[in-house]
Enzyme design. Sequence first.
Site, PDB file in Angstrom:
ATOM      1  N   THR A   1     -11.230 -16.806   2.306  1.00  0.00           N
ATOM      2  CA  THR A   1     -10.044 -16.015   2.644  1.00  0.00           C
ATOM      3  C   THR A   1      -9.253 -15.601   1.420  1.00  0.00           C
ATOM      4  O   THR A   1      -9.288 -16.276   0.390  1.00  0.00           O
ATOM      5  CB  THR A   1      -9.124 -16.782   3.624  1.00  0.00           C
ATOM      6  OG1 THR A   1      -7.998 -15.964   3.936  1.00  0.00           O
ATOM      7  CG2 THR A   1      -8.630 -18.093   3.035  1.00  0.00           C
ATOM      8  N   ARG A   2      -8.551 -14.460   1.546  1.00  0.00           N
ATOM      9  CA  ARG A   2      -7.620 -14.014   0.507  1.00  0.00           C
ATOM     10  C   ARG A   2      -6.257 -13.706   1.131  1.00  0.00           C
ATOM     11  O   ARG A   2      -5.449 -12.985   0.569  1.00  0.00           O
ATOM     12  CB  ARG A   2      -8.164 -12.792  -0.252  1.00  0.00           C
ATOM     13  CG  ARG A   2      -8.951 -11.785   0.564  1.00  0.00           C
ATOM     14  CD  ARG A   2      -9.200 -10.518  -0.210  1.00  0.00           C
ATOM     15  NE  ARG A   2      -8.110  -9.605   0.017  1.00  0.00           N
ATOM     16  CZ  ARG A   2      -8.116  -8.641   0.924  1.00  0.00           C
ATOM     17  NH1 ARG A   2      -9.176  -8.406   1.661  1.00  0.00           N
ATOM     18  NH2 ARG A   2      -7.062  -7.877   1.075  1.00  0.00           N
TER      19      ARG A   2
ATOM     20  N   HIS B   1      -2.712 -17.792   9.587  1.00  0.00           N
ATOM     21  CA  HIS B   1      -1.841 -17.860  10.755  1.00  0.00           C
ATOM     22  C   HIS B   1      -2.543 -18.631  11.879  1.00  0.00           C
ATOM     23  O   HIS B   1      -3.670 -19.076  11.727  1.00  0.00           O
ATOM     24  CB  HIS B   1      -1.453 -16.443  11.185  1.00  0.00           C
ATOM     25  CG  HIS B   1      -0.732 -15.691  10.103  1.00  0.00           C
ATOM     26  ND1 HIS B   1       0.470 -16.116   9.588  1.00  0.00           N
ATOM     27  CD2 HIS B   1      -1.055 -14.572   9.405  1.00  0.00           C
ATOM     28  CE1 HIS B   1       0.867 -15.291   8.638  1.00  0.00           C
ATOM     29  NE2 HIS B   1      -0.045 -14.346   8.498  1.00  0.00           N
TER      30      HIS B   1
ATOM     31  N   HIS C   1      -6.169 -17.856  12.750  1.00  0.00           N
ATOM     32  CA  HIS C   1      -7.209 -18.401  11.857  1.00  0.00           C
ATOM     33  C   HIS C   1      -7.431 -19.881  12.140  1.00  0.00           C
ATOM     34  O   HIS C   1      -8.553 -20.380  12.082  1.00  0.00           O
ATOM     35  CB  HIS C   1      -6.802 -18.213  10.396  1.00  0.00           C
ATOM     36  CG  HIS C   1      -6.478 -16.795  10.043  1.00  0.00           C
ATOM     37  ND1 HIS C   1      -5.186 -16.332   9.914  1.00  0.00           N
ATOM     38  CD2 HIS C   1      -7.291 -15.737   9.831  1.00  0.00           C
ATOM     39  CE1 HIS C   1      -5.215 -15.051   9.617  1.00  0.00           C
ATOM     40  NE2 HIS C   1      -6.474 -14.664   9.565  1.00  0.00           N
TER      41      HIS C   1
ATOM     42  N   ARG D   1     -15.351  -9.326  10.853  1.00  0.00           N
ATOM     43  CA  ARG D   1     -15.369  -7.873  10.848  1.00  0.00           C
ATOM     44  C   ARG D   1     -14.852  -7.442   9.488  1.00  0.00           C
ATOM     45  O   ARG D   1     -13.903  -8.042   8.975  1.00  0.00           O
ATOM     46  CB  ARG D   1     -14.324  -7.426  11.884  1.00  0.00           C
ATOM     47  CG  ARG D   1     -14.752  -6.470  12.910  1.00  0.00           C
ATOM     48  CD  ARG D   1     -13.496  -6.058  13.678  1.00  0.00           C
ATOM     49  NE  ARG D   1     -13.074  -4.749  13.208  1.00  0.00           N
ATOM     50  CZ  ARG D   1     -13.407  -3.616  13.809  1.00  0.00           C
ATOM     51  NH1 ARG D   1     -14.118  -3.640  14.901  1.00  0.00           N
ATOM     52  NH2 ARG D   1     -13.010  -2.470  13.327  1.00  0.00           N
TER      53      ARG D   1
ATOM     54  N   GLY E   1      18.115  12.050 -17.643  1.00  0.00           N
ATOM     55  CA  GLY E   1      18.762  13.355 -17.805  1.00  0.00           C
ATOM     56  C   GLY E   1      19.204  13.503 -19.246  1.00  0.00           C
ATOM     57  O   GLY E   1      19.161  12.542 -20.026  1.00  0.00           O
ATOM     58  N   LEU E   2      19.651  14.704 -19.578  1.00  0.00           N
ATOM     59  CA  LEU E   2      20.049  15.006 -20.958  1.00  0.00           C
ATOM     60  C   LEU E   2      21.227  14.143 -21.394  1.00  0.00           C
ATOM     61  O   LEU E   2      21.957  13.598 -20.559  1.00  0.00           O
ATOM     62  CB  LEU E   2      20.459  16.478 -21.045  1.00  0.00           C
ATOM     63  CG  LEU E   2      19.357  17.503 -20.804  1.00  0.00           C
ATOM     64  CD1 LEU E   2      19.972  18.903 -20.656  1.00  0.00           C
ATOM     65  CD2 LEU E   2      18.347  17.466 -21.947  1.00  0.00           C
TER      66      LEU E   2
ATOM     67  N   ALA F   1      24.724  14.240 -19.599  1.00  0.00           N
ATOM     68  CA  ALA F   1      24.520  14.728 -18.227  1.00  0.00           C
ATOM     69  C   ALA F   1      25.426  13.988 -17.243  1.00  0.00           C
ATOM     70  O   ALA F   1      25.837  14.541 -16.216  1.00  0.00           O
ATOM     71  CB  ALA F   1      23.060  14.539 -17.821  1.00  0.00           C
ATOM     72  N   GLY F   2      25.743  12.739 -17.547  1.00  0.00           N
ATOM     73  CA  GLY F   2      26.587  11.964 -16.635  1.00  0.00           C
ATOM     74  C   GLY F   2      25.906  10.703 -16.134  1.00  0.00           C
ATOM     75  O   GLY F   2      26.315  10.128 -15.117  1.00  0.00           O
ATOM     76  N   LYS F   3      24.888  10.233 -16.834  1.00  0.00           N
ATOM     77  CA  LYS F   3      24.154   9.037 -16.421  1.00  0.00           C
ATOM     78  C   LYS F   3      25.059   7.801 -16.481  1.00  0.00           C
ATOM     79  O   LYS F   3      25.229   7.095 -15.490  1.00  0.00           O
ATOM     80  CB  LYS F   3      22.921   8.818 -17.330  1.00  0.00           C
ATOM     81  CG  LYS F   3      21.927   9.979 -17.338  1.00  0.00           C
ATOM     82  CD  LYS F   3      20.719   9.709 -18.227  1.00  0.00           C
ATOM     83  CE  LYS F   3      21.048   9.576 -19.709  1.00  0.00           C
ATOM     84  NZ  LYS F   3      21.570  10.776 -20.369  1.00  0.00           N
ATOM     85  N   SER F   4      25.655   7.563 -17.645  1.00  0.00           N
ATOM     86  CA  SER F   4      26.470   6.352 -17.815  1.00  0.00           C
ATOM     87  C   SER F   4      27.668   6.371 -16.876  1.00  0.00           C
ATOM     88  O   SER F   4      28.006   5.338 -16.283  1.00  0.00           O
ATOM     89  CB  SER F   4      26.978   6.236 -19.249  1.00  0.00           C
ATOM     90  OG  SER F   4      25.917   6.324 -20.145  1.00  0.00           O
TER      91      SER F   4
END
Length: 573
Positions: free
Chosen positions: A197-198, A202, A205, A292, A404-405, A408-411
């Site tokens: 099994t891998r 449950h 089984h 199966r 973004g540049l 751009a407004g990331k921070s």
Amino acid sequence: MASRIELISPYGGSLIDLLPSGGEYEELKAHASTLPSIQIDDRRLNDLEMLAMGGFSPLDRFMGEEDYLRVLEEMRLANGMLLPLPVTLPVNDESRLHLDQEIALHSPKNELLAVMTVDEIYSWDLEEAAQKAFGTSDLRHPLVSEMHRWGRLNISGRLQVIDLPRHYDFSDLRLSPVQTRKRLKEMGHSNVVAFQTRNPLHRVHEELTKRAIERIDGTLLLHPVVGMTKPGDVDYFTRVRTYRALASRYYEPDRILLALLPLAMRLAGPREALLHALIRRNYGANHLIVGRDHASPGLDSEGKPFYGPYDAQELVERFSEELGVTPVPFLNMVFLPDEGRYVEASEVPEGAKTATISGTQVREQYLNRGRELPVWFTRSEVAEILKETYPPRHKQGFCVWFTGLSGAGKSTTAEVLTMLLLEAGRQVTVLDGDVVRTHLSRGLGFSKEDRDINIRRIGFVASEIVRHGGVAICAAVSPYRATRNDVRNMVGDEHYIEVFVDTPLEVCEARDTKGMYAKARRGEIKDFTGIDDPYEAPDHAELVINTQNTTPEDNAHLIVEYLLGQGFVRSGE
Ligand code: ADP
Ligand code: ADP
């Protein structure tokens, strides 16, 4: 049928039956340090361990060409003995190698493992190997895709194993074939049925393995694979904890032996089932539960299964006499909620209600949502263990990656988002490009190479934070698409949210909060993103935000909305 490999080691732990010759060991080790060396990958590490322990017996080395070709063609070694799949050692750099030369094999962690006397170097054909061993060239097959990265030449020769890979985990469960056979013999039942099994186990089984024990009146060898399995599988630490809980509490102690198998799976369906049978024979089993879609690689690029559902059972059946291993079909058990018991699917009374939960449902409907798995489905001990590994989504880590540049407004947006997430009860680490460049990435410049290093460092830290259930908010220009993709892979797609801060260059330049665009235009700064270095906009960002018509607060709320939808944040707290 012990392997003919030579083992020379004064310690080697509980794994192998050693030839305890300390002087010889030291000598070989000293000799090995003078030899050219190659580092083997994780798959070959597993293979070497299996070869050395006699798990692949009668094979005792990485295959030479004659063996290899006949295995592809007929599933037999040159001497006619059954061996259904290739076990090879491919290398890239052939220029350093020549015949009759000794080389040292090192593990990925650079531990010295063995000395090989190279008596064959031969090329192999990828298309042929894929078609014959796996029946397909489809790259969706994990092994076919992996093979594209293998070296183009195979080497083979006598192996002198100096040390096996060390395992510090579950050491009491790591049994060699010889140790396993001894333990099984002591348990006193001549029939042994192995269960490969891998997956976590449950109730279903448990029911089917108990039925198999009864049917053969023997012992169950619960033999999970702890080498390479299918990418995305539940990690083996979690799995083994579930096996251990079940084996110790829910089976007759003299009817079950739990041992771990360091096999690297090939996911080759029927041929792999046959290999599993051969390996289990080496470990002392005379029956194997074959289900199966045994050892299934999933679906191909057209959404179809690679192998027929019962191909594996049929192939093992066909060779069962030669192998001395009888396949025991994996019974399809279903639960009858009205009667509170499991029965075989074929025994379900007309019109009776049945219940099942699929693996996907376990993840999506239960674990991710923090819902308890029902006791009819899984033992409470197993449910507890799974809950620890798979906390509900709102306790899982994630990474919000702003790109973004400059300007751009990331921070600015990241700062607002951080506050909202702290307010929602999450633990947050901010990795801001400008700040990271003052410590973690201090000294790096803006060449393509340095930028990539910077982004990968941020990505690495973010991935560790996410793995431990935290939130990483990253804000760096990260101008190159390929590098951002690497970060996505490092963090894991499901936990990575890319936010493209789509502010046009003119706007950033007009803002020029740090006065850098002006300098760049004057040529005082070289390679400035957007001016004389490219910015590659994302094609598939999870979110794109606009900073011209939308405030930082509104954008941060948009991101929180998205996170709520994903379940990473809980509403109403
Ligand atoms: P980056 O981190 O992308 O380099 P910063 O967040 O440091 O960018 O700078 C963005 C600048 O733009 C800040 O001075 C900020 O006040 C301004 N700004 C104006 N409108 C917005 C907005 N809607 N979102 C984010 N920043 C904005
Ligand atoms: P990257 O993702 O390219 O490593 P960072 O976000 O870590 O970028 O750093 C970018 C910041 O460094 C910019 O906001 C800007 O203030 C400053 N900077 C200095 N030189 C450059 C340059 N040549 N290109 C882009 N940004 C630069």
